[in-house]
Enzyme design. Structure first.
Site, PDB file in Angstrom:
ATOM      1  CB  SER A 149      38.660  24.832   0.613  1.00 36.14           C
ATOM      2  OG  SER A 149      39.855  24.790  -0.198  1.00 36.14           O
ATOM      3  N   GLY A 208      42.314  26.243   0.057  1.00 34.86           N
ATOM      4  CA  GLY A 208      42.839  26.122  -1.047  1.00 34.86           C
ATOM      5  C   GLY A 208      42.983  27.375  -1.999  1.00 34.86           C
ATOM      6  CG  ASN A 209      41.877  31.976  -2.646  1.00 37.39           C
ATOM      7  OD1 ASN A 209      42.435  32.802  -2.346  1.00 37.39           O
ATOM      8  ND2 ASN A 209      40.732  32.124  -3.723  1.00 37.39           N
ATOM      9  CD  GLU A 249      23.116  39.947 -38.604  1.00 37.29           C
ATOM     10  OE1 GLU A 249      24.297  39.519 -38.815  1.00 37.29           O
ATOM     11  OE2 GLU A 249      22.488  39.696 -39.739  1.00 37.29           O
ATOM     12  CB  CYS A 308      21.055  29.239 -28.248  1.00 37.95           C
ATOM     13  SG  CYS A 308      22.190  28.859 -26.747  1.00 37.95           S
ATOM     14  NE  ARG A 358      25.972  44.019 -50.488  1.00 36.62           N
ATOM     15  CZ  ARG A 358      25.288  43.071 -51.237  1.00 36.62           C
ATOM     16  NH1 ARG A 358      25.113  43.140 -52.381  1.00 36.62           N
ATOM     17  NH2 ARG A 358      24.966  41.998 -50.471  1.00 36.62           N
TER      18      ARG A 358
END
EC number: 1.2.3.7
Length: 1372
Positions: A352, A355-356, A1297, A116, A915
């Site tokens: 950072s 920050g974590n 498929e 895609c 089906r």
């Protein structure tokens, strides 16, 4: 306090200067690029930093060292104000169609690595960033045409990028083609060279690469820019203090003004904790030198809080550590290795360390960094107001959440403290090991549990053994507020001589200590992991102190490699590195067709290079028309409720919100139609009663998408349950209340034989066994999107990302009450569909059209990932009850099924499911087959078609039954499969409408060829040997067939020839990434070649396939069911045949006059003589060609980790019958990509809902599709070009498929491995006979598998071991 406020933000994008004076600080770089520049290669895939579709390269000038730092980053999280002074490079900036494509783009295209194409630009930039930084290293100069990057690094470059189409293997090959250490013979199928050519010739054919291709050319104008900017307006402020004193002043000012303040470093935390509220002031901490420093001395390493995770990893790995103790070096390396599994590279580059930790402390984020730093006794430096203090990390985590005026300044990893004893006794050693169990081995996934253990150990003076002097055991991410130490266990083990008995006690203590909160998912599994990690750490130390050198166990790279005390004493455990050197490899065996050239040739996918550069236009890339508005859905949060009112939050600033559009706004003469098919209709909006969670109530329309999303999130819906029955929330309840959709007679599958007679023949019976299957989300990279533009005379033009523009067209006309000739729907390409953009896209486009019609403005929608996931519906869940009769030899005589399918609230495409399901299940000869399938109408979101809808469930049911029969008889399951494969006689009985001629039944041929192709029998024995000699890892191997019925649909085509000889084709089929345009292009070149004039060989390059336009070409139908490519090809061929008939008389006349005539001359003369050079056709397949069967088979081999439940797919081998492939490169991509999507369904993807049907997994954080590190490590595919099939389109067969069903081979192999694990577990418990009739759930996630292997496996092993040692000592 006066603040210097520079007037503008300055940065560059692909060399273009931008200067902005008024910026909303909440604006992300992605928003700006997509709405204010022409660069659209950066895509919005998730908005969380979890997919890589928006990756850009950020280049920043360092004036101190006069160098440019380059790093990749997620533009969806990067705030625009934070890139002041930076240069941004997107995929268009690397190369493009105007200036020339970059070799990355050309190789991505040539290795057939796009489908895609939505994710492709992000992949290219991720690889580009790796190449740029590799060239900066002092590694030896590579050979011409290569980079300094290693093959492993090249692969790892895209490890954090998601792709739903390709299956990753070709992308990895394109990346590795740049590596100096790659073996070019190992690279997969591509368009550059042919089999058998020399290595030098192959290299010469690759698009040439050299370092000049990585010259980002940092703009000179940015070198003069001051590095940080402060911007202020009446509404917002962005400040970049350069000292702690300035920061304190800002805190005081904001406190006095009572402004809403946000501290930012990189803003990556917004990916997890969404900003649902606005802020008045943003403070960027990166300008404060104290927060960005890295200090190393004998006391340890100190990191400023804004140091990025990538920079921390780089520092920890540095070799210049002469001043440190060797154990400390080992510890730093281990920390770095673990940090490398946190998030993905483009997040680590900006996120950072501080920050974590603050997220962990303030919001209880399940941080890996907190856990590993806790184990090594780290310290943190805090500033609160004007006060400074050092805390242990443990104290920091246990404090109440940090206040807004508190800042984490730095983190220190202290050096080790060893006693300075001068005795001659052996000195103790420090050992560190870190652990994480997560759905993805390389990270980019939150862990179920993380852990880090630091121990000081020494040899016992009195005996052969190891004493644990001290230890620190930290655990995190298991449902507690933060990482914690198991202090009681630490105290218990300290000073003890390690033995099996002590370890058994420790494991039990850990299990009792690591107890997740009650509402934590997989609680028992997480506790079991804790026990397993402790066992892995300590078990190798029992009685073996001499194996410890430099903090490692001898002969092993890490402590997770456990000494095997299992079935064969002293045999070494086979161990795989935690991060394999290479993630993927494979071979592709296929033949190019020669009869219908260029049909059958592996032509590069049409537009592949444009997709890679990001120039391929998707719906959301279309520039917004003037005064365009944006819409977002308000949806029901209740499964069944009366809607009394809908209001927006009064706190929300309503400037820019233009209104709420609901069913009340449908014009007179229009209908409340969301979609309509031959099966039924779905309303666009709930009129009075919402009937499921996610039911559309209205759309909010606003000036921007961000504002529309905020308004929808703030919507207050007043519900009432008065006088309503309880909702139907299960299939059982639906049956009880007779809530069933009726099947049209044409869709009722036929029974086979007499089941009662079949059961009478059986020697054995399994009665009323149950299976359950869940759902799966499409995870197309581009969510539902549309753009509606009002036109003159009450007309409307709609751009829709849809598999069914014809349905969109008809429904918009129906909803607005206008003639169909007032509507025009255009679809150029779709960023992934998989069935989710068939009927589901109709509602999105209709919603936009209604809003545009009402407001007389263009309106566009691009659903955020969470909304899309809640409303999508996905694959059909079901409950299966079966009874089966079979002979002693495994031959099945009868099968009886009762299946309850959860179809949701509206019918959608559900009638096709029975089906399809029976069609796939009939791949075995069941003797007799009967079934009762009910489509249950529940108050859940409507289920829709998803790639192989019903077929994948039917194939799985068949395999589960075969496995159960084999287990009951204690037979080899492959033998049971083989004995139940069809003969042609039984095939005709089960597939009377589609079986074809005897020579078309290729399954027996495939089954035997696969045996040799996969070396199946030899590998079966190798798996047995592996399982005999390994305790903690087990392998399984499985071979499965697939038979897949498809139906060709009628479709339309049109071919026109311009005066210069160039050709344009239009077809009803939509390009979804499946290569439809490419095949049509080849077909047109072939069919027009029948004119047989000179120069016809180059016709392929003159053909262009154009977008679908429902006014230009009507009756396009639905692109689905795998056969639209061949139908579109045939429609194009019929059109070409008309043109050839018109041109032939003229060509013959010109030949007589001129002797020879070339294509251009022929067309010029045709124009001159008024020959009609445009022809259209409508292909309607005949009754004897519309249905046929696809055949294939696969062998998969897996290895499971009994401690964590992790499954690694070691190898998959596929043989698939494509008939005479129209394009083997395209079909190969379909086979691989489809298989990997199936692997996600069977092994990884949990589309969980609560009891009301509300989807609990709503983004990349908690919904895990396959990634590069979860696909088969060896992926081998052979395309079988079988005999000619005259009823097919040039003897071709479908490929989109059917291969998805083959992924059940991975699940079956996993079950075989689990069976061996259970067998071993029972032997330790002294129980006879394996429990081989167990059922492995779908998906077979790590918790599911661990449950089967034994949550208490470690305890059971240790008890067995202690008993065994006791028996041995008694014997002695």
């Amino acid at each position: 306090m006066e603040l210097k406020t520079p007037t503008s933000l300055v940065f560059g994008v692909n060399g273009e200067r931008f200067e902005l004076s008024n910026v909303d600080p909440s604006t992300t770089l992605l928003e700006f690029l997509r709405t204010h520049t022409s660069f659209k290669s950066v895509k919005l895939g998730c908005g969380e930093g979890g997919c890589g579709a928006c990756v850009v390269l950020i280049s920043k000038y360092d004036p101190v060292h006069d160098r440019v730092e380059d790093f990749t980053a997620s533009s969806c999280l990067t705030l625009l104000c934070s890139i002041h002074g930076c240069s941004i490079t997107t995929s268009e900036g690397i190369g493009n169609s105007k200036d020339g494509f970059h070799p990355i783009h050309e190789r991505i295209a040539g290795f057939h690595a796009t489908q895609c194409g939505f994710c492709t630009p992000g992949m290219c930039v991720s690889l580009y960033g790796t190449l740029v930084n590799a060239e900066k290293t002092n590694r030896p100069e590579p050979p011409p045409g290569f980079s300094k990057v290693s093959a492993s690094e090249a692969e790892m470059a895209i490890a954090g990028n998601l792709c739903r189409c390709t299956g990753y293997r070709p992308i990895a090959d394109a990346c590795k083609s740049f590596a100096a250490d790659v073996d070019i013979e190992d690279l997969g199928f591509n368009s550059f060279w042919r089999k058998g050519e020399s290595k030098d010739l192959k290299l010469s054919r690759l698009p040439q690469y050299d370092q000049n291709h990585n010259n980002v050319r940092f703009p000179l104008f940015l070198k003069e820019i001051k590095p940080f900017v402060s911007l202020a307006s009446e509404e917002h402020g962005w400040y970049c203090p350069t000292s702690l004193k300035e920061l304190q002043g800002l805190f005081a000012l904001n406190h006095a003004n009572e402004t809403r303040m946000k501290l930012v470093v990189s803003n990556t935390g917004m990916g997890y904790y969404k900003d649902n509220e606005g802020y008045d002031v943003y403070i960027d901490l990166r300008g404060i030198s104290e927060l960005s420093m890295i200090r190393k001395d004998r006391t340890g390493i100190e990191f400023g809080a804004t140091v990025t995770i990538s920079k921390a990893i780089e520092t920890l790995k540095e070799e210049s550590r002469g001043d440190f103790l060797s154990d400390y070096v080992m510890i730093l390396k281990k920390i770095a290795e673990h940090m490398n599994k946190i998030a993905s590279g483009f997040i680590r580059n900006t996120a950072s360390v501080g920050g974590n930790l603050v997220m962990a402390q303030r919001h209880h984020f399940p941080s890996d960094i907190a856990t590993i730093l806790l184990a090594v006794d780290s310290m943190v430096h805090i500033m609160t107001g004007t006060q400074f203090e050092w805390l242990t990390l443990e104290e920091f985590l246990e404090r109440p959440p940090l206040s807004l005026d508190s800042v984490l300044l730095s983190i220190k990893v202290p050096s080790l403290k060893l006693s300075e004893s001068e005795s001659s006794e052996p000195r103790g050693r420090f050992l560190l090991e870190t652990y994480r169990a997560s759905p993805r081995p390389l990270g980019n996934a939150l862990p179920y549990l993380n852990a880090a253990f630091l121990a000081k150990v020494s040899p016992c003076k009195d005996s052969d053994g190891t004493v644990i002097d001290t230890c620190r055991l930290s655990f995190g991410a298991y449902g507690t507020k933060h990482a914690m130490r198991a202090k009681y266990v630490e105290e218990f083990i300290a000073g003890k001589l390690l033995s099996a008995r002590i370890l058994y006690d420790v494991v039990n203590l850990i299990t009792a200590t690591i107890v997740p909160k009650d509402d934590t998912s997989h609680a028992a599994y997480r506790s079991s992991l804790a026990a397993g990690f402790i066992f892995q750490f300590f078990n190798p130390l029992i009685g073996n102190p001499e194996r410890i050198t430099n903090g490692y166990l001898n002969e092993h790279t890490n402590l997770s490699s456990v000494k095997d005390f299992g079935l064969t004493e002293n045999r070494k455990q086979v161990h795989h590195d935690k991060t394999p050197a290479l993630l993927s490899s494979g071979k592709q065996v296929l033949e190019a067709g020669t009869e219908y050239q260029p049909i059958g040739e592996p032509v590069i996918k049409s537009g592949a290079a444009l997709q890679a550069s990001g120039e391929a236009v998707f719906v959301d890339d279309i520039p917004s028309p003037k005064n365009c508005l944006h819409g977002t859905y308000i949806y029901s949060a209740k499964p069944l409720a009366r809607i009394k009112s809908i209001k927006l939050s009064p706190e929300l600033k309503l400037d820019g919100v233009r209104g709420i559009i609901s069913s009340k706004d449908i014009p007179n003469g229009g209908q409340n139609s969301g979609s309509k098919s031959s099966f039924g209709e779905e309303p666009l909006f709930a009129e009075e009663i919402a009937k499921c969670v996610g039911d559309r109530l209205a759309i909010v329309v606003a000036d921007t998408q961000k504002l529309a999303d905020m308004a929808a999130n703030s919507a207050i819906v007043d519900y009432s349950l008065e006088n309503l029955e309880p909702p139907i929330l299960s299939v059982e309840d639906a049956v009880k209340r007779s809530s069933i959709f009726q099947l049209p007679p044409f869709f009722v599958p036929s029974q086979v034989g007499d089941v009662s007679k079949g059961m009478a023949k059986a020697d054995h019976k399994i009665l009323s066994a149950e299976l359950k299957l869940g759902s799966q989300y499409y995870f197309y990279m581009e969510t539902q999107t549309a753009l509606a533009v009002p036109d003159e005379d009450n007309c409307i033009v709609v751009y829709s990302s849809s598999q069914s523009p014809e349905y969109v067209h008809a429904n918009i006309a129906r909803c607005l009450g206008i003639p169909a000739n007032n509507v025009r729907v255009i679809t150029r390409r779709v960023g992934g569909g998989f069935g989710g953009k068939s009927l589901r896209s109709v509602t999105c486009a209709t919603s936009c059209a209604l809003a545009a019609h009402k407001l007389r403005h263009p309106v566009r929608m691009y659903l955020n990932r969470k909304t899309d996931m809640i409303m999508a519906g996905g694959r059909h869940p079901m409950k299966i009850t079966y009874s089966v009769g079979f002979k002693n030899d495994g031959k099945i005589t009868a099968l009886e099924l009762e299946i309850l399918v959860n179809a949701g609230i509206y019918v959608d495409c559900s009638p096709i499911i029975p089906r399809n399901m029976i069609g796939a299940l009939k791949k075995y000869d069941w003797g007799a087959l009967s079934f009762d399938i009910k489509l249950c109408r529940t108050n859940h979101p409507s289920r829709a078609a998803m790639r192989a809808p019903g077929d994948v469930q039917g194939s799985y049911i068949a395999e589960a039954i075969i496995e159960k029969v084999a287990a009951t008889l204690e037979m080899d399951v492959d033998s049971v499969r083989s004995i139940n494969l069809h003969t042609y006689t039984s095939l005709k009985a089960f597939y009377e409408d589609s079986c074809g001629e005897p020579h078309e039944y290729t399954m027996p041929l495939i089954w035997s060829k696969l045996n040799a192709f996969a070396n199946y029998e030899v590998r079966v024995e190798m798996v047995k040997e592996f399982n005999r000699t390994n305790t903690w890892k087990k392998r399984g191997i499985s071979r499965v067939p697939v038979m897949y019925e498809v139906t060709q649909r009628a479709t339309t085509g049109k071919v026109s020839i311009f005066s210069d000889g160039s050709v344009v084709a239009e077809v009803g089929g939509i390009e979804l990434g499946q290569g439809l345009w490419t095949k049509v292009k080849q077909m047109v070149a072939f069919a027009l070649g029948a004119v047989k004039c000179d120069g016809i060989d180059g016709l392929l390059d003159k053909v262009r396939v154009v977008q679908s336009d429902t006014v230009s070409l009507i009756q396009g139908g639905l692109t689905a069911g795998s056969t639209t490519s061949e139908s579109s090809c045939e429609a194009a061929r019929l059109s070409c045949d008309i043109l050839v008939e018109r041109l032939k008389p003229l060509k013959e006349k010109l030949q007589k006059e001129m002797g020879s005539v070339n294509w251009e001359t022929l067309i010029i003369q045709a124009y001159a003589q008024s020959v009609n050079l445009s022809a259209s056709s409508f292909y309607v397949p005949s009754t004897n060609s519309s249905r046929y069967i696809n055949y294939g088979a696969a062998v998969s081999e897996v290895e499971i980790d009994l401690v964590t439940g992790e499954t690694r797919c070691l190898q998959t081998d596929i043989i698939y019958d494509c008939g005479q492939s129209l394009n083997p490169a395209v079909d190969l991509g379909q086979i691989e990509g489809s298989f990997i999507q199936g692997l996600g369904f069977f092994m990884l993807e949990e589309y969980e809902t609560n009891l009301d049907g509300l989807v609990l997994v709503d983004g990349t954080w908690n919904y895990k599709i396959p990634t590069l590190d979860t696909i088969p490590q060896k992926f081998n595919v052979q395309i079988l070009n079988s005999e000619h099939h005259p009823q097919r389109v040039l003897s071709s067969k479908a490929s989109g498929e059917p291969p998805l069903l083959l992924a059940v081979s991975v699940h079956c192999a996993t079950r075989a491995a689990a069976k061996e694990a259970k067998k071993q577990l029972l032997s330790w418990s002294n129980l006879d006979g394996p429990d081989s009739t167990f059922q492995l759930e779908v998906p077979a996630t790590m918790p599911v598998l661990k449950q089967l292997c034994g949550l208490d496996i470690v305890q059971t092993y240790l008890k067995w071991k202690m008993g065994s040692m006791g028996r041995n000592s008694n014997h002695l």
